[in-house]
Design a protein around this motif. Structure first.
Motif, PDB file in Angstrom:
ATOM      1  N   LEU A  88      -2.677   7.094   0.757  1.00  0.00           N
ATOM      2  CA  LEU A  88      -1.748   6.152   1.389  1.00  0.00           C
ATOM      3  C   LEU A  88      -0.301   6.619   1.338  1.00  0.00           C
ATOM      4  O   LEU A  88       0.615   5.842   1.642  1.00  0.00           O
ATOM      5  N   LYS A  89      -0.064   7.867   0.985  1.00  0.00           N
ATOM      6  CA  LYS A  89       1.311   8.350   0.854  1.00  0.00           C
ATOM      7  C   LYS A  89       2.091   8.178   2.155  1.00  0.00           C
ATOM      8  O   LYS A  89       3.253   7.793   2.154  1.00  0.00           O
ATOM      9  N   ASN A  90       1.446   8.482   3.276  1.00  0.00           N
ATOM     10  CA  ASN A  90       2.064   8.284   4.589  1.00  0.00           C
ATOM     11  C   ASN A  90       1.287   7.227   5.357  1.00  0.00           C
ATOM     12  O   ASN A  90       0.062   7.139   5.258  1.00  0.00           O
ATOM     13  N   TYR A  91       2.005   6.430   6.152  1.00  0.00           N
ATOM     14  CA  TYR A  91       1.350   5.353   6.905  1.00  0.00           C
ATOM     15  C   TYR A  91       0.407   5.908   7.964  1.00  0.00           C
ATOM     16  O   TYR A  91       0.758   6.800   8.739  1.00  0.00           O
ATOM     17  N   ARG A  92      -0.805   5.357   7.978  1.00  0.00           N
ATOM     18  CA  ARG A  92      -1.764   5.591   9.051  1.00  0.00           C
ATOM     19  C   ARG A  92      -2.490   4.275   9.302  1.00  0.00           C
ATOM     20  O   ARG A  92      -2.886   3.576   8.362  1.00  0.00           O
ATOM     21  N   LEU A 111       0.852  -1.181   0.000  1.00  0.00           N
ATOM     22  CA  LEU A 111       0.000   0.000   0.000  1.00  0.00           C
ATOM     23  C   LEU A 111       0.889   1.233   0.000  1.00  0.00           C
ATOM     24  O   LEU A 111       1.941   1.253   0.634  1.00  0.00           O
ATOM     25  N   GLY A 112       0.471   2.267  -0.725  1.00  0.00           N
ATOM     26  CA  GLY A 112       1.257   3.486  -0.788  1.00  0.00           C
ATOM     27  C   GLY A 112       0.819   4.339  -1.957  1.00  0.00           C
ATOM     28  O   GLY A 112      -0.282   4.164  -2.501  1.00  0.00           O
ATOM     29  N   TYR A 113       1.687   5.258  -2.359  1.00  0.00           N
ATOM     30  CA  TYR A 113       1.371   6.152  -3.468  1.00  0.00           C
ATOM     31  C   TYR A 113       2.540   6.168  -4.437  1.00  0.00           C
ATOM     32  O   TYR A 113       3.694   6.324  -4.033  1.00  0.00           O
ATOM     33  N   GLN A 114       2.223   5.938  -5.710  1.00  0.00           N
ATOM     34  CA  GLN A 114       3.220   5.889  -6.785  1.00  0.00           C
ATOM     35  C   GLN A 114       4.272   4.816  -6.496  1.00  0.00           C
ATOM     36  O   GLN A 114       5.471   5.052  -6.561  1.00  0.00           O
ATOM     37  N   ILE A 115       3.781   3.625  -6.193  1.00  0.00           N
ATOM     38  CA  ILE A 115       4.657   2.530  -5.772  1.00  0.00           C
ATOM     39  C   ILE A 115       4.725   1.379  -6.781  1.00  0.00           C
ATOM     40  O   ILE A 115       5.395   0.386  -6.525  1.00  0.00           O
ATOM     41  N   GLU A 116       4.057   1.518  -7.928  1.00  0.00           N
ATOM     42  CA  GLU A 116       4.018   0.403  -8.880  1.00  0.00           C
ATOM     43  C   GLU A 116       5.401  -0.114  -9.274  1.00  0.00           C
ATOM     44  O   GLU A 116       5.586  -1.328  -9.410  1.00  0.00           O
ATOM     45  N   PRO A 117       6.416   0.746  -9.461  1.00  0.00           N
ATOM     46  CA  PRO A 117       7.737   0.219  -9.840  1.00  0.00           C
ATOM     47  C   PRO A 117       8.318  -0.772  -8.833  1.00  0.00           C
ATOM     48  O   PRO A 117       9.165  -1.591  -9.193  1.00  0.00           O
ATOM     49  N   LEU A 118       7.869  -0.727  -7.581  1.00  0.00           N
ATOM     50  CA  LEU A 118       8.415  -1.622  -6.563  1.00  0.00           C
ATOM     51  C   LEU A 118       7.955  -3.065  -6.742  1.00  0.00           C
ATOM     52  O   LEU A 118       8.550  -3.987  -6.181  1.00  0.00           O
ATOM     53  N   SER A 119       6.901  -3.260  -7.521  1.00  0.00           N
ATOM     54  CA  SER A 119       6.396  -4.620  -7.725  1.00  0.00           C
ATOM     55  C   SER A 119       7.444  -5.514  -8.386  1.00  0.00           C
ATOM     56  O   SER A 119       7.543  -6.704  -8.072  1.00  0.00           O
ATOM     57  N   THR A 141       8.593  -4.198  12.018  1.00  0.00           N
ATOM     58  CA  THR A 141       8.927  -2.771  11.973  1.00  0.00           C
ATOM     59  C   THR A 141       7.847  -2.006  12.740  1.00  0.00           C
ATOM     60  O   THR A 141       6.835  -2.592  13.157  1.00  0.00           O
ATOM     61  N   THR A 142       8.035  -0.723  12.895  1.00  0.00           N
ATOM     62  CA  THR A 142       7.010   0.083  13.566  1.00  0.00           C
ATOM     63  C   THR A 142       5.676  -0.032  12.836  1.00  0.00           C
ATOM     64  O   THR A 142       4.622  -0.266  13.446  1.00  0.00           O
ATOM     65  N   ASN A 143       5.714   0.105  11.504  1.00  0.00           N
ATOM     66  CA  ASN A 143       4.483   0.008  10.719  1.00  0.00           C
ATOM     67  C   ASN A 143       3.949  -1.416  10.697  1.00  0.00           C
ATOM     68  O   ASN A 143       2.736  -1.645  10.803  1.00  0.00           O
ATOM     69  N   GLY A 144       4.843  -2.385  10.535  1.00  0.00           N
ATOM     70  CA  GLY A 144       4.410  -3.778  10.441  1.00  0.00           C
ATOM     71  C   GLY A 144       3.723  -4.261  11.700  1.00  0.00           C
ATOM     72  O   GLY A 144       2.677  -4.935  11.640  1.00  0.00           O
ATOM     73  N   LYS A 145       4.289  -3.935  12.857  1.00  0.00           N
ATOM     74  CA  LYS A 145       3.686  -4.372  14.118  1.00  0.00           C
ATOM     75  C   LYS A 145       2.339  -3.691  14.343  1.00  0.00           C
ATOM     76  O   LYS A 145       1.385  -4.329  14.809  1.00  0.00           O
ATOM     77  N   ASP A 146       2.259  -2.416  14.007  1.00  0.00           N
ATOM     78  CA  ASP A 146       1.004  -1.689  14.185  1.00  0.00           C
ATOM     79  C   ASP A 146      -0.083  -2.251  13.269  1.00  0.00           C
ATOM     80  O   ASP A 146      -1.210  -2.499  13.696  1.00  0.00           O
ATOM     81  N   LEU A 147       0.285  -2.473  11.998  1.00  0.00           N
ATOM     82  CA  LEU A 147      -0.693  -2.966  11.036  1.00  0.00           C
ATOM     83  C   LEU A 147      -1.143  -4.387  11.377  1.00  0.00           C
ATOM     84  O   LEU A 147      -2.339  -4.697  11.326  1.00  0.00           O
ATOM     85  N   ALA A 148      -0.213  -5.247  11.733  1.00  0.00           N
ATOM     86  CA  ALA A 148      -0.550  -6.640  12.023  1.00  0.00           C
ATOM     87  C   ALA A 148      -1.549  -6.736  13.176  1.00  0.00           C
ATOM     88  O   ALA A 148      -2.532  -7.487  13.106  1.00  0.00           O
ATOM     89  N   SER A 149      -1.314  -5.969  14.237  1.00  0.00           N
ATOM     90  CA  SER A 149      -2.221  -6.036  15.382  1.00  0.00           C
ATOM     91  C   SER A 149      -3.598  -5.464  15.039  1.00  0.00           C
ATOM     92  O   SER A 149      -4.628  -5.999  15.468  1.00  0.00           O
ATOM     93  N   ALA A 150      -3.611  -4.409  14.234  1.00  0.00           N
ATOM     94  CA  ALA A 150      -4.897  -3.826  13.839  1.00  0.00           C
ATOM     95  C   ALA A 150      -5.693  -4.775  12.951  1.00  0.00           C
ATOM     96  O   ALA A 150      -6.908  -4.946  13.119  1.00  0.00           O
ATOM     97  N   VAL A 151      -5.002  -5.408  12.001  1.00  0.00           N
ATOM     98  CA  VAL A 151      -5.670  -6.340  11.084  1.00  0.00           C
ATOM     99  C   VAL A 151      -6.159  -7.576  11.834  1.00  0.00           C
ATOM    100  O   VAL A 151      -7.263  -8.077  11.586  1.00  0.00           O
TER     101      VAL A 151
END
Length: 352
Positions: free
Chosen positions: A85-89, A58-66, A114-124
């Protein structure tokens, strides 16, 4: 366009859930190294289950990362690319991830701790009413029961616990950086890219990103060190711990410590290595007067060469050491320093 399953006809309770997914954590167009490591771990699990490996991003203008994801082992990349989705929330990323899960129904999801990974995993996990095993150090799967075997130290690092999520899907786990091995990338490898909409507008959100403050100052980066000299409680006190700094100075190494040394106040907690500290994978790791509790070993066992110096021949650290020196650190280390000084000054090394 929907990805087709590869595992054949299933009749089990969770037959509608299939595939191993990895959260591709990215910031400012750069993928976190732990996400690439987890693609390696996910590849092994997916092959055991005979299912596709997918990354979701998830993000913005990230297609090249695929393309990077495909080269590091992903068969599929699910992507939600949106300015919101430009910045993590938590609010936006959880909504996007939950929508992907509800539509495509993965059976396993891995997140970097990571900070984002742990936050997202618990929320999901909360939103999907499923289980989550945090800070795993080993991952495996039972291909017959299709159960993720997520292992981590428990009871202060005294035992290893393997945790199963039998009654809910997806099965989820977070994993620290440097615990898993990254696959060798295959340049040009292709896969399936699937775009999905987010379905949220900025005006719908309860939180706003007002400012991003980048971390400043000199941060200890033990996870990037090539040589680490780590000391433990066997050094007795802060004065005894000084021999770690002396050896590190000669080698151009970084200094680390066990939890006991940190809790004794001999060194700052940023230097702690282990389950409750940093996970490291240097080329050379000196473990000086460290007994080798499970909590410490899981944080350094993937080092290329481990040199243990401990006067106790039965210390657990010897079981993971490449080379063991059974002896008093205060006798052994000064001789090593002397020998290394001869080498660095162009002299001939002595046998110690």
């Amino acid at each position: 366009m929907e990805a087709k399953p590869r595992s054949g006809v299933r009749t089990d309770e969770f037959a509608d859930h299939e595939g191993v997914w990895v959260f591709i954590d990215q910031t400012d167009g750069r993928i976190a190294s732990v996400s690439l490591e987890l693609l390696g771990a996910g590849r092994r699990l997916a092959d055991k289950l005979n299912v596709p490996l997918a990354g979701f991003m998830l993000g913005y203008q990230i297609e090249p990362l695929s393309q990077t994801c495909f080269e590091y082992g992903a068969d599929i990349v699910y992507m939600i690319d949106d300015p919101v989705l430009k910045n993590y929330r938590s609010e936006t990323y959880m909504k996007g991830t939950a929508d992907l899960c509800n539509k495509y129904k993965p059976e396993i999801i891995l997140y970097g701790a990571t900070t984002n990974g742990k936050d997202l995993a618990s929320a999901v996990a909360t939103d999907l009413a499923t289980g989550l095993t945090a800070d795993c150090t080993m991952l495996d799967v039972d291909p017959e029961k299709r159960l993720l075997e997520a292992s981590r130290p428990a009871f202060g690092g005294n035992i290893m616990a393997t945790i199963l999520c039998k009654n809910h899907r997806p099965q989820m786990a977070t994993v620290r950086s440097k615990v898993m091995k990254t696959l060798e990338p295959q340049p040009g490898r292709q896969g399936m890219l699937i775009h999905e909409p987010l379905g949220i507008h900025e005006d719908d959100l309860q939180t706003k990103v007002l400012k991003i403050v980048r971390e400043t100052g000199n941060k200890v980066k033990l996870d990037e060190a090539h040589i680490i000299v780590a000391g433990g409680k066997g050094l007795g006190d802060a004065k005894g711990f000084q021999i770690c700094y002396d050896l590190a100075e000669v080698l151009g190494a970084s200094v680390g410590a066990s939890r006991d040394a940190v809790e004794a106040g001999w060194i700052d907690h940023h230097y702690q290595i282990g389950q409750t500290g940093v996970t490291v994978t240097p080329k050379i790791y000196f473990a000086i007067a460290i007994s080798g509790a499970v909590q410490h070993i899981v944080g350094m066992q993937n080092s290329e060469f481990i040199i243990a110096i401990n006067k106790d021949p039965d210390a657990p650290i010897h079981s993971v050491a490449t080379y063991s020196i059974v002896g008093d650190a205060f006798e052994v280390v000064p001789k090593l320093i002397e020998a290394f000084k001869k080498v660095t000054q162009g002299g001939e090394a002595v046998h110690v």
